[in-house]
Motif scaffolding. Structure first.
Motif, short mmCIF file in Angstrom:
data_model
loop_
_atom_site.label_atom_id
_atom_site.label_comp_id
_atom_site.label_asym_id
_atom_site.label_seq_id
_atom_site.Cartn_x
_atom_site.Cartn_y
_atom_site.Cartn_z
N ALA A 326 69.13 -39.28 2.88
CA ALA A 326 69.64 -40.64 2.74
C ALA A 326 69.00 -41.58 3.75
CB ALA A 326 71.16 -40.65 2.90
N LYS A 327 68.81 -41.11 4.97
CA LYS A 327 68.13 -41.93 5.98
C LYS A 327 66.69 -42.21 5.58
CE LYS A 327 70.63 -40.54 10.20
NZ LYS A 327 70.46 -39.90 11.54
N ALA A 328 66.02 -41.19 5.05
CA ALA A 328 64.62 -41.35 4.65
C ALA A 328 64.49 -42.39 3.54
CB ALA A 328 64.05 -40.01 4.19
N VAL A 329 65.42 -42.38 2.60
CA VAL A 329 65.40 -43.38 1.53
C VAL A 329 65.54 -44.78 2.12
CG1 VAL A 329 66.61 -44.24 -0.51
CG2 VAL A 329 66.30 -41.78 -0.21
N LYS A 330 66.53 -44.97 2.99
CA LYS A 330 66.78 -46.28 3.57
C LYS A 330 65.60 -46.78 4.40
CE LYS A 330 71.84 -45.93 3.79
NZ LYS A 330 73.03 -45.86 4.68
N ARG A 331 64.89 -45.87 5.07
CA ARG A 331 63.81 -46.26 5.97
C ARG A 331 62.45 -46.33 5.30
NH1 ARG A 331 65.66 -43.25 11.63
NH2 ARG A 331 67.88 -43.76 11.39
N GLY A 332 62.41 -46.03 4.00
CA GLY A 332 61.16 -46.16 3.28
C GLY A 332 60.16 -45.06 3.55
N VAL A 333 60.62 -43.88 3.96
CA VAL A 333 59.73 -42.73 4.13
C VAL A 333 59.31 -42.25 2.74
CG1 VAL A 333 59.51 -40.41 5.08
CG2 VAL A 333 60.93 -42.12 6.25
N LYS A 334 58.10 -41.78 2.61
CA LYS A 334 57.62 -41.32 1.30
C LYS A 334 58.31 -40.01 0.91
CE LYS A 334 53.09 -41.42 2.00
NZ LYS A 334 51.63 -41.48 1.69
N TRP A 359 72.56 -39.44 -3.13
CA TRP A 359 72.23 -39.60 -1.71
C TRP A 359 71.27 -40.76 -1.46
CZ3 TRP A 359 75.06 -37.62 2.04
CH2 TRP A 359 75.95 -36.60 1.71
N GLY A 360 71.31 -41.76 -2.33
CA GLY A 360 70.70 -43.03 -1.95
C GLY A 360 69.63 -43.61 -2.84
N MET A 361 69.05 -42.82 -3.72
CA MET A 361 68.02 -43.37 -4.61
C MET A 361 68.64 -44.01 -5.84
SD MET A 361 64.80 -40.73 -4.75
CE MET A 361 63.52 -40.80 -3.49
N THR A 362 67.94 -44.96 -6.42
CA THR A 362 68.29 -45.41 -7.76
C THR A 362 67.73 -44.39 -8.75
OG1 THR A 362 66.24 -46.66 -8.09
CG2 THR A 362 68.09 -47.81 -7.00
N PRO A 363 68.25 -44.37 -9.98
CA PRO A 363 67.64 -43.48 -10.98
C PRO A 363 66.14 -43.73 -11.14
CG PRO A 363 69.77 -44.23 -11.78
CD PRO A 363 69.49 -45.01 -10.52
N ALA A 364 65.72 -44.98 -11.11
CA ALA A 364 64.30 -45.29 -11.25
C ALA A 364 63.50 -44.69 -10.10
CB ALA A 364 64.08 -46.79 -11.32
#
Length: 423
Positions: A326-334, A359-364
């Motif tokens: 979830a943190k990685a998604v928010k911080r823009g990690v690949k 845990w944080g992504m959109t379906p897309a």
């Protein structure tokens, strides 16, 4: 990259028998680059490749009409963390030793078919106890001998003696068959030599076991197992081959050592800390985080009597890994899609999409992680990962709208790989 050249060459060397044109009518066509879907679109397939994507008209003369108008058409899915050519996880730690290389390859052929029919037209196979069986399976699929996804393979694990890539707890490790210890190294020189050996024998990329493992006797996920110098030696040889190395790394210290050593991606990243996330983002290192299978291990592993050590380590890593994701998604990690298929039964790979959304992504975003982003990680984005002219004709059809409910990807109605309908 060498890996791309090798697999692409194999695929092109064995075109489908009787290659022809197919005109596919899509109900909705998913554009993973924009995260939107379009109606009224048709796809002209010429042999293995997509020739045109256009508003629907009459099929061109001689083209076979394929009506997928009742479905959403999605690019073929890509799972970057699978173990097709292996026995699979269970209560019997000795199963890989009890299963011959020949039997392991046949199990792999079954797993490959199941995976393809689940909509995964490309996989990265990241290691097998029976070294090089993944190479044989990849080549059999590319040669048209067995059905399955395109495979990028590691050949064996680069691991320290008794480390997370060894079959521990069965017999003394030095008594294991040679094909089960192809990647065991004790120093940077051996790491270099073993890496060269794997490339010489058909590996597309290299998988290092940088830290202990959840599903290995006598190792701990937070413990560093390969030194930075050893990993750098592997990375250097891989780069000389136009390829890359990825690192199995649960613990924060091992993750950071692997990033400093120059790895292309990190597998699991269960205990990644804020510094590790920042380092991965700055270096452009991909994270491939298997955020589904912890539940399978806890539920089915407990029911089936898997080793208590496995269950304990799984409980210690599952929740914190998802929080790190979830943190990685928010911080823009690949982030790219990888599930550790083989820990759970092959064919259930799409179950992870819902967890990535939870845990944080959109379906897309989750779908892109398993299509265009996954293709980019393996350096194959010009030929895989989206439905566009010039790319391989890898497409799946699902009922419903995956942008609204990503779980529809768990039930795939039709599969096309390289212009051939596999389901």
């Amino acid at each position: 990259m060498r890996a791309i050249v090798a697999v692409a060459a194999l695929a092109l060397a064995a075109p489908p028998a009787g290659a022809h044109s197919v005109y596919v009518t899509a109900g909705r066509l998913l554009d993973v680059a924009s995260g939107t879907a379009r109606t009224g679109q048709c796809v002209l397939v010429d042999g293995e490749r997509i020739a045109r994507v256009e508003p629907c008209t009459a099929p061109p003369p001689g083209a076979q009409a394929l009506d997928w108008s009742a479905y959403t058409v999605v690019p073929g899915l890509i799972d970057l963390h699978t173990h097709l050519a292996d026995t699979g996880q269970g209560a019997d730690v000795a199963a890989p030793l009890k299963t011959s290389p020949q039997a392991t390859a046949l199990i792999g052929a079954h797993n490959a078919k199941v995976t393809l029919e689940a909509g995964f037209t490309t996989v990265r196979d990241v290691g097998t106890y029976r070294g090089l069986t993944d190479v044989a399976l990849r080549d059999a699929i590319a040669g048209g001998l067995v059905p399955g996804p395109r495979m990028f393979v590691a050949g064996a694990y680069i691991t320290k003696p008794g480390g997370g890539g060894e079959l521990n707890g069965v017999i003394p490790n030095d008594q294991l068959p040679a094909d089960m210890r192809l990647g065991v190294v004790r120093n940077a020189g051996e790491a270099r030599e073993r890496t060269q050996y794997l490339f010489d024998h058909g590996a597309d990329f290299i998988k290092m076991i940088a830290t202990g493992a959840v599903l290995a006797i006598g190792t701990e996920p937070g413990q560093v197992e390969l030194s930075q110098d050893e990993m750098r030696a592997v990375v250097d040889v891989a780069r000389a081959h136009g390829s890359y190395a990825t690192a199995h790394a649960h613990g924060a210290a091992g993750i950071k050592a692997a990033i400093r050593a120059g790895v292309h991606s990190i597998e699991h990243a269960s205990l990644i800390d804020d510094e590790g996330l920042a380092m991965a983002k700055k270096a452009g290192v991909w994270l491939v985080m298997d955020v589904y299978d912890g539940d399978w291990i806890d539920q089915e592993g407990t029911r089936e009597g898997w080793p208590a050590e496995y269950l304990r380590k799984n409980r210690e890593t599952t929740q914190v890994q998802r929080e790190g994701f979830a943190k990685a998604v928010k911080r823009g990690v690949k982030l790219a899609y990888g599930t550790d298929a083989g820990v759970y039964p092959h064919g259930l790979n799409a179950r992870q999409f819902a967890y990535m959304v939870r845990w944080g992504m959109t379906p897309a975003q989750a779908i892109r992680a398993a299509t265009l982003d996954a293709a980019t990680l393996i350096g194959h984005e010009k030929e895989l990962g989206s439905i566009a002219p010039g790319k391989f004709a890898d497409m799946i059809a699902v009922a419903g709208d995956p942008l609204a409910d990503v779980r529809v990807l768990e039930n795939v109605a039709h599969v096309m790989k390289g212009g051939d309908v596999a389901k």
